[in-house]
Write a protein that holds these residues in place. Structure first.
Motif, short mmCIF file in Angstrom:
data_model
loop_
_atom_site.label_atom_id
_atom_site.label_comp_id
_atom_site.label_asym_id
_atom_site.label_seq_id
_atom_site.Cartn_x
_atom_site.Cartn_y
_atom_site.Cartn_z
N LEU A 242 0.81 -1.22 0.00
CA LEU A 242 0.00 0.00 0.00
C LEU A 242 0.84 1.27 0.00
CD1 LEU A 242 -2.75 -1.03 2.57
CD2 LEU A 242 -2.80 -1.21 0.06
N LEU A 243 2.12 1.13 0.28
CA LEU A 243 3.01 2.28 0.25
C LEU A 243 2.95 2.99 -1.10
CD1 LEU A 243 5.49 3.97 1.26
CD2 LEU A 243 6.91 2.15 0.30
N TRP A 244 2.94 2.23 -2.17
CA TRP A 244 3.02 2.80 -3.51
C TRP A 244 1.82 3.67 -3.85
CZ3 TRP A 244 7.80 2.49 -3.77
CH2 TRP A 244 8.49 1.36 -3.34
N PRO A 245 0.59 3.18 -3.71
CA PRO A 245 -0.53 4.08 -3.99
C PRO A 245 -0.65 5.21 -2.97
CG PRO A 245 -1.35 1.94 -3.25
CD PRO A 245 0.13 1.82 -3.45
N ALA A 246 -0.17 4.97 -1.74
CA ALA A 246 -0.25 6.01 -0.72
C ALA A 246 0.61 7.22 -1.09
CB ALA A 246 0.16 5.46 0.65
N ILE A 247 1.76 6.97 -1.72
CA ILE A 247 2.63 8.10 -2.09
C ILE A 247 2.48 8.48 -3.56
CG2 ILE A 247 4.28 7.67 -0.25
CD1 ILE A 247 6.15 6.41 -2.32
N GLY A 248 1.62 7.76 -4.28
CA GLY A 248 1.30 8.13 -5.66
C GLY A 248 2.34 7.76 -6.70
N VAL A 249 3.05 6.66 -6.46
CA VAL A 249 4.05 6.20 -7.43
C VAL A 249 3.90 4.69 -7.65
CG1 VAL A 249 5.70 8.01 -6.83
CG2 VAL A 249 5.85 5.81 -5.69
N ASN A 250 4.59 4.18 -8.65
CA ASN A 250 4.63 2.75 -8.89
C ASN A 250 5.89 2.18 -8.25
OD1 ASN A 250 2.30 2.75 -10.31
ND2 ASN A 250 3.26 2.61 -12.33
N PRO A 251 5.85 0.91 -7.82
CA PRO A 251 7.04 0.32 -7.22
C PRO A 251 8.16 0.21 -8.25
CG PRO A 251 5.30 -1.32 -7.50
CD PRO A 251 4.72 0.01 -7.85
N PRO A 252 9.34 0.72 -7.94
CA PRO A 252 10.44 0.68 -8.89
C PRO A 252 10.76 -0.73 -9.36
CG PRO A 252 11.01 1.99 -6.96
CD PRO A 252 9.70 1.33 -6.67
N GLY A 253 10.78 -0.89 -10.67
CA GLY A 253 11.16 -2.16 -11.25
C GLY A 253 10.12 -3.26 -11.15
N ALA A 254 8.93 -2.97 -10.63
CA ALA A 254 7.96 -4.04 -10.42
C ALA A 254 6.68 -3.88 -11.23
CB ALA A 254 7.61 -4.14 -8.95
N LYS A 255 6.25 -2.66 -11.47
CA LYS A 255 5.02 -2.43 -12.23
C LYS A 255 5.24 -1.25 -13.15
CE LYS A 255 1.18 -3.74 -9.21
NZ LYS A 255 0.03 -3.22 -8.48
N SER A 256 4.84 -1.42 -14.38
CA SER A 256 4.96 -0.27 -15.28
C SER A 256 3.80 0.68 -15.00
CB SER A 256 4.93 -0.74 -16.73
OG SER A 256 3.68 -1.33 -17.01
N PRO A 257 4.01 1.96 -15.20
CA PRO A 257 2.95 2.92 -14.90
C PRO A 257 1.84 2.93 -15.94
CG PRO A 257 4.91 4.05 -15.68
CD PRO A 257 5.27 2.59 -15.56
N GLY A 258 2.05 2.34 -17.10
CA GLY A 258 1.00 2.27 -18.12
C GLY A 258 1.41 2.96 -19.40
N TYR A 259 0.71 2.61 -20.46
CA TYR A 259 1.02 3.15 -21.78
C TYR A 259 0.87 4.67 -21.80
CZ TYR A 259 0.99 3.99 -26.75
OH TYR A 259 1.29 4.48 -27.98
N ALA A 260 1.81 5.32 -22.40
CA ALA A 260 1.85 6.77 -22.59
C ALA A 260 2.03 7.55 -21.30
CB ALA A 260 0.63 7.28 -23.35
N SER A 261 2.37 6.87 -20.24
CA SER A 261 2.56 7.57 -18.96
C SER A 261 3.78 8.48 -19.00
CB SER A 261 2.68 6.57 -17.81
OG SER A 261 3.81 5.75 -18.00
#
Length: 169
Positions: A133-152
């Motif tokens: 939950l740390l990642w959505p709480a601070i508004g970022v994606n986990p480094p190296g684990a999830k891509s932020p999405g197409y055209a991000s």
């Protein structure tokens, strides 16, 4: 009540919603709830876990019946987070959801209440880290684990680097 009772899993999610501030939908969406429940059960055993979940359920029902959320907040602080026995477990549940790590319970706690298995600090699974939950709480994606999405790449970053007076960037 048996540890495998379906209502205990429901109580676990209810407690987790209150402790983390995230919705049940979001917690279930991580796919980690059953793993975290099993992890806690294996470490502290069924009796303490059942006591914690039943106490929270009682607190939650009292707050719901009286339509007074302050009852839930106050009793949670006093009877669970302030408890020598239940407080360390509740704080570990928060850490488990946010940073996907079970932290070894304090030595005094282990000596007083014991654990079912050797208690140590560990990450319960490789899938837990990116679902923290740390990642959505601070508004970022986990480094190296999830891509932020197409055209991000075309969006301005939600978190930026700032230059402090002491840094030499």
């Amino acid at each position: 009540m048996d540890i495998n009772s379906p209502e205990l899993m429901e109580y676990f999610y209810d407690l987790s919603v209150t402790l983390t501030g995230f919705s049940r939908f979001h917690l279930q969406g991580t796919g980690q709830g059953e793993l975290y429940f099993k992890t806690i059960h294996e470490i502290i055993g069924p009796n303490i876990l059942i006591d914690l979940l039943k106490l929270f359920h009682e607190i939650d029902e009292a707050a719901t019946k009286s339509d007074d959320n302050s009852i839930r907040t106050n009793r949670l602080r006093l009877e669970i987070l302030g408890s020598e026995q239940l407080g360390p477990i509740a704080r570990n549940i928060i850490k488990l959801w946010y940073v996907a790590t079970w932290y070894e319970l304090p030595k005094d706690w282990r000596e007083m209440y014991g654990t079912k298995t050797q208690d140590r600090t560990f990450v319960p699974s490789s899938t837990a880290y990116p679902e923290g939950l740390l990642w959505p709480a601070i508004g970022v994606n986990p480094p190296g684990a999830k891509s932020p999405g197409y055209a991000s790449w075309s969006d301005k970053p939600s978190v930026g680097l700032t230059k402090s007076k002491t840094s030499k960037l």
